[in-house]
Design an enzyme around this catalytic site. Structure first.
Site, PDB file in Angstrom:
ATOM      1  N   GLU A 140      -6.711   4.334   8.148  1.00  0.00           N
ATOM      2  CA  GLU A 140      -6.552   5.777   7.934  1.00  0.00           C
ATOM      3  C   GLU A 140      -7.843   6.392   7.399  1.00  0.00           C
ATOM      4  O   GLU A 140      -8.162   7.540   7.699  1.00  0.00           O
ATOM      5  CB  GLU A 140      -5.342   6.029   7.012  1.00  0.00           C
ATOM      6  CG  GLU A 140      -4.035   5.818   7.777  1.00  0.00           C
ATOM      7  CD  GLU A 140      -2.905   5.200   6.970  1.00  0.00           C
ATOM      8  OE1 GLU A 140      -2.895   5.306   5.739  1.00  0.00           O
ATOM      9  OE2 GLU A 140      -2.011   4.589   7.608  1.00  0.00           O
ATOM     10  N   HIS A 185      -9.483   1.036   5.079  1.00  0.00           N
ATOM     11  CA  HIS A 185      -8.180   1.163   5.747  1.00  0.00           C
ATOM     12  C   HIS A 185      -8.344   2.007   7.015  1.00  0.00           C
ATOM     13  O   HIS A 185      -9.159   2.931   7.049  1.00  0.00           O
ATOM     14  CB  HIS A 185      -7.165   1.810   4.793  1.00  0.00           C
ATOM     15  CG  HIS A 185      -5.772   1.720   5.316  1.00  0.00           C
ATOM     16  ND1 HIS A 185      -5.274   2.612   6.237  1.00  0.00           N
ATOM     17  CD2 HIS A 185      -4.790   0.811   5.096  1.00  0.00           C
ATOM     18  CE1 HIS A 185      -4.034   2.254   6.543  1.00  0.00           C
ATOM     19  NE2 HIS A 185      -3.717   1.168   5.867  1.00  0.00           N
ATOM     20  N   GLY A 191       2.816   1.855  10.997  1.00  0.00           N
ATOM     21  CA  GLY A 191       3.787   2.943  10.897  1.00  0.00           C
ATOM     22  C   GLY A 191       4.504   3.251  12.201  1.00  0.00           C
ATOM     23  O   GLY A 191       5.173   4.267  12.327  1.00  0.00           O
ATOM     24  N   GLY A 226       3.031  -1.213   4.301  1.00  0.00           N
ATOM     25  CA  GLY A 226       3.054   0.220   4.026  1.00  0.00           C
ATOM     26  C   GLY A 226       4.479   0.674   3.731  1.00  0.00           C
ATOM     27  O   GLY A 226       4.991   0.505   2.621  1.00  0.00           O
ATOM     28  N   GLY A 227       5.133   1.204   4.743  1.00  0.00           N
ATOM     29  CA  GLY A 227       6.457   1.815   4.578  1.00  0.00           C
ATOM     30  C   GLY A 227       7.448   0.955   3.810  1.00  0.00           C
ATOM     31  O   GLY A 227       8.117   1.432   2.883  1.00  0.00           O
ATOM     32  N   GLU A 277      -5.200  -5.263  10.386  1.00  0.00           N
ATOM     33  CA  GLU A 277      -4.149  -4.286  10.666  1.00  0.00           C
ATOM     34  C   GLU A 277      -4.439  -3.613  12.005  1.00  0.00           C
ATOM     35  O   GLU A 277      -5.251  -2.674  12.061  1.00  0.00           O
ATOM     36  CB  GLU A 277      -4.115  -3.207   9.582  1.00  0.00           C
ATOM     37  CG  GLU A 277      -3.820  -3.720   8.202  1.00  0.00           C
ATOM     38  CD  GLU A 277      -3.267  -2.614   7.293  1.00  0.00           C
ATOM     39  OE1 GLU A 277      -2.179  -2.816   6.744  1.00  0.00           O
ATOM     40  OE2 GLU A 277      -3.899  -1.546   7.167  1.00  0.00           O
ATOM     41  N   SER A 311       3.634  -2.533  10.240  1.00  0.00           N
ATOM     42  CA  SER A 311       5.089  -2.638  10.416  1.00  0.00           C
ATOM     43  C   SER A 311       5.659  -3.990   9.961  1.00  0.00           C
ATOM     44  O   SER A 311       6.592  -4.507  10.579  1.00  0.00           O
ATOM     45  CB  SER A 311       5.494  -2.342  11.872  1.00  0.00           C
ATOM     46  OG  SER A 311       5.112  -1.021  12.217  1.00  0.00           O
ATOM     47  N   ASN A 361       0.864  -1.173   0.000  1.00  0.00           N
ATOM     48  CA  ASN A 361       0.000   0.000   0.000  1.00  0.00           C
ATOM     49  C   ASN A 361       0.907   1.231   0.000  1.00  0.00           C
ATOM     50  O   ASN A 361       1.564   1.505   0.994  1.00  0.00           O
ATOM     51  CB  ASN A 361      -0.897  -0.036   1.253  1.00  0.00           C
ATOM     52  CG  ASN A 361      -1.743   1.215   1.394  1.00  0.00           C
ATOM     53  OD1 ASN A 361      -1.786   2.058   0.498  1.00  0.00           O
ATOM     54  ND2 ASN A 361      -2.410   1.339   2.533  1.00  0.00           N
ATOM     55  N   TRP A 362       0.914   1.918  -1.116  1.00  0.00           N
ATOM     56  CA  TRP A 362       1.845   3.051  -1.252  1.00  0.00           C
ATOM     57  C   TRP A 362       1.321   4.328  -0.586  1.00  0.00           C
ATOM     58  O   TRP A 362       1.996   5.337  -0.555  1.00  0.00           O
ATOM     59  CB  TRP A 362       2.149   3.312  -2.746  1.00  0.00           C
ATOM     60  CG  TRP A 362       2.881   2.184  -3.418  1.00  0.00           C
ATOM     61  CD1 TRP A 362       3.275   0.994  -2.846  1.00  0.00           C
ATOM     62  CD2 TRP A 362       3.309   2.107  -4.790  1.00  0.00           C
ATOM     63  NE1 TRP A 362       3.921   0.204  -3.768  1.00  0.00           N
ATOM     64  CE2 TRP A 362       3.950   0.865  -4.973  1.00  0.00           C
ATOM     65  CE3 TRP A 362       3.200   2.971  -5.876  1.00  0.00           C
ATOM     66  CZ2 TRP A 362       4.491   0.467  -6.204  1.00  0.00           C
ATOM     67  CZ3 TRP A 362       3.736   2.581  -7.109  1.00  0.00           C
ATOM     68  CH2 TRP A 362       4.375   1.344  -7.264  1.00  0.00           C
ATOM     69  N   LYS A 363       0.093   4.276  -0.096  1.00  0.00           N
ATOM     70  CA  LYS A 363      -0.525   5.429   0.579  1.00  0.00           C
ATOM     71  C   LYS A 363      -0.331   6.701  -0.258  1.00  0.00           C
ATOM     72  O   LYS A 363      -0.343   6.635  -1.490  1.00  0.00           O
ATOM     73  CB  LYS A 363       0.029   5.554   2.000  1.00  0.00           C
ATOM     74  CG  LYS A 363      -0.151   4.249   2.798  1.00  0.00           C
ATOM     75  CD  LYS A 363       0.105   4.369   4.267  1.00  0.00           C
ATOM     76  CE  LYS A 363      -0.117   3.023   4.933  1.00  0.00           C
ATOM     77  NZ  LYS A 363       0.040   3.050   6.378  1.00  0.00           N
TER      78      LYS A 363
HETATM   79  P1  13P Z   1       3.216   0.121   7.740  1.00  0.00           P
HETATM   80  O1  13P Z   1       3.722  -1.133   7.086  1.00  0.00           O
HETATM   81  O2  13P Z   1       3.973   1.352   7.320  1.00  0.00           O
HETATM   82  O3  13P Z   1       3.103  -0.026   9.219  1.00  0.00           O
HETATM   83  O4  13P Z   1       1.725   0.357   7.199  1.00  0.00           O
HETATM   84  C1  13P Z   1       0.816  -0.683   7.252  1.00  0.00           C
HETATM   85  C2  13P Z   1      -0.391  -0.311   6.487  1.00  0.00           C
HETATM   86  O5  13P Z   1      -1.178   0.535   6.914  1.00  0.00           O
HETATM   87  C3  13P Z   1      -0.628  -0.962   5.193  1.00  0.00           C
HETATM   88  O6  13P Z   1      -1.903  -0.707   4.722  1.00  0.00           O
END
Ligand code: 13P
Length: 251
Positions: free
Chosen positions: A98, A96, A174, A235-236, A168, A214, A10-12
Site C-alpha cells: 500500500e 508495504h 484484501g 490484515g483483515g 505479499e 488473505s 497489520n491493523w492498517k
Molecule cells: P489481508 O490479510 O487483509 O489480505 O491483508 C494482508 C496485508 O496486507 C497485511 O499486511
C-alpha cells in the site's frame, strides 16, 4: 533448520485508541500459551502507546507500520525510529504494497527506511510482492529479486538477523484470493535462495519469510506447513480477535 514462527497482525488504518486497547488485550490473552512462536501487532501510530501499555507483561511484539530513517527533523507526516521506540515499539513494517502502490514509495526510499530502522535498533519487516499484471506477464521472480536487492542494499550480514521478509502478492491482499500454497512456497524458496546468494546460506536459513494476502483461519495451517513459509502477515483477519487467535494457534 527450524525457524521460530512469527504471526503478525497489520491493523492498517483501523482502530481508535480505545478499540486498539481492547484488541491488544485480546491478542495478549490469545497468545499467552503460544510460547513456541512469536506474535506481533502493528497498530496505527496513534494507538501504539496504548497498545504497548495494554500488552505489558506479554511477549507480543509491537511494530510501527512504517518508519523514517532520521531521528528527527523536517519530515512532515513521518515517524522516526526513536519515536517508535519511545512508545514501546521494537519493530517496523517497511515497503508495504500500500505504501508502494498508493503513496509511490520506491525501492530506494524503502531501502532508506530499512537502513534507518536497523540503525536505531528496530526489527524491520520488509514487504515485497508482485502485482497481478506482473504475475500475468511472468515477471514475479524478477520483481521479487529487484525488491529484495533494492530494499536490502547496503545491509550488513550482522543486521540481517533483525530483518524479516514478508512476501505479499498484491493481488492477494484484501481480495480473498490467496496464492496457492505451491505458488507461495515457490516464491518463498526463491527469496531464501536469493538471500543465500546475496549473503550466505546460514543467514538465508535463519531468515524468517512471512506470507501475507488473505491469510485466514481456513488457510493458515496449509500455508504454515510449507517448508519456507515461516509465518504470516495478516490484515483483515487480524482485526477480529477470534480469527487472529486461530491464526496464532496454527497447527
Ligand atoms: P489481508 O490479510 O487483509 O489480505 O491483508 C494482508 C496485508 O496486507 C497485511 O499486511
Amino acid at each position: 533448520m527450524t525457524r521460530r514462527a512469527l504471526i503478525a497482525g497489520n491493523w492498517k488504518m483501523h482502530m481508535t485508541t480505545a478499540d486498539a486497547e481492547v484488541l491488544a488485550s485480546q491478542v495478549a490473552e490469545a497468545s499467552k500459551d503460544a510460547t513456541d512462536r512469536d506474535v506481533l501487532v502493528a497498530p496505527p501510530f496513534t494507538a501504539i502507546g496504548a497498545v504497548t501499555a495494554a500488552l505489558e507483561g506479554s511477549a507480543v511484539i509491537v511494530a510501527g507500520q512504517n518508519v523514517c530513517w532520521e531521528e528527527q527533523g523536517a519530515f512532515t507526516g513521518e515517524i522516526s525510529p526513536v519515536m517508535l521506540k519511545d512508545l514501546g515499539a521494537t519493530a517496523a513494517i517497511v515497503g508495504h504494497s500500500e505504501r508502494r502502490q498508493i503513496f509511490g514509495e520506491s525501492d530506494q526510499l524503502i531501502n532508506q527506511r530499512v537502513v534507518g530502522g536497523l540503525k536505531f535498533g528496530l526489527t524491520v519487516v520488509l514487504c515485497i510482492g508482485e502485482t497481478l499484471e506482473e504475475r500475468e506477464a511472468e515477471q514475479t521472480l524478477t520483481i521479487l529479486e529487484k525488491q529484495v536487492r533494492g530494499g536490502l542494499d547496503g545491509i550488513t550480514p550482522k543486521d540481517m538477523t533483525r530483518v524479516v521478509i514478508a512476501y505479499e502478492p498484491v493481488w492477494a491482499i484484501g481480495t480473498g484470493k490467496t496464492a496457492s500454497t505451491a505458488k507461495a512456497e515457490e516464491a518463498h524458496a526463491f527469496i531464501r535462495k536469493l538471500i543465500g546468494d546475496l549473503y550466505e546460506k546460514d543467514i538465508a536459513d535463519q531468515m524468517r519469510i512471512l506470507y501475507g494476502g488473505s491469510v485466514k483461519p481456513a488457510n493458515v495451517d496449509e500455508l504454515m506447513a510449507q517448508p519456507d513459509i515461516d509465518g504470516a502477515l495478516v490484515g483483515g483477519a487480524a482485526l477480529d480477535a477470534e480469527s487472529f487467535q486461530r491464526i496464532i494457534n496454527f497447527k
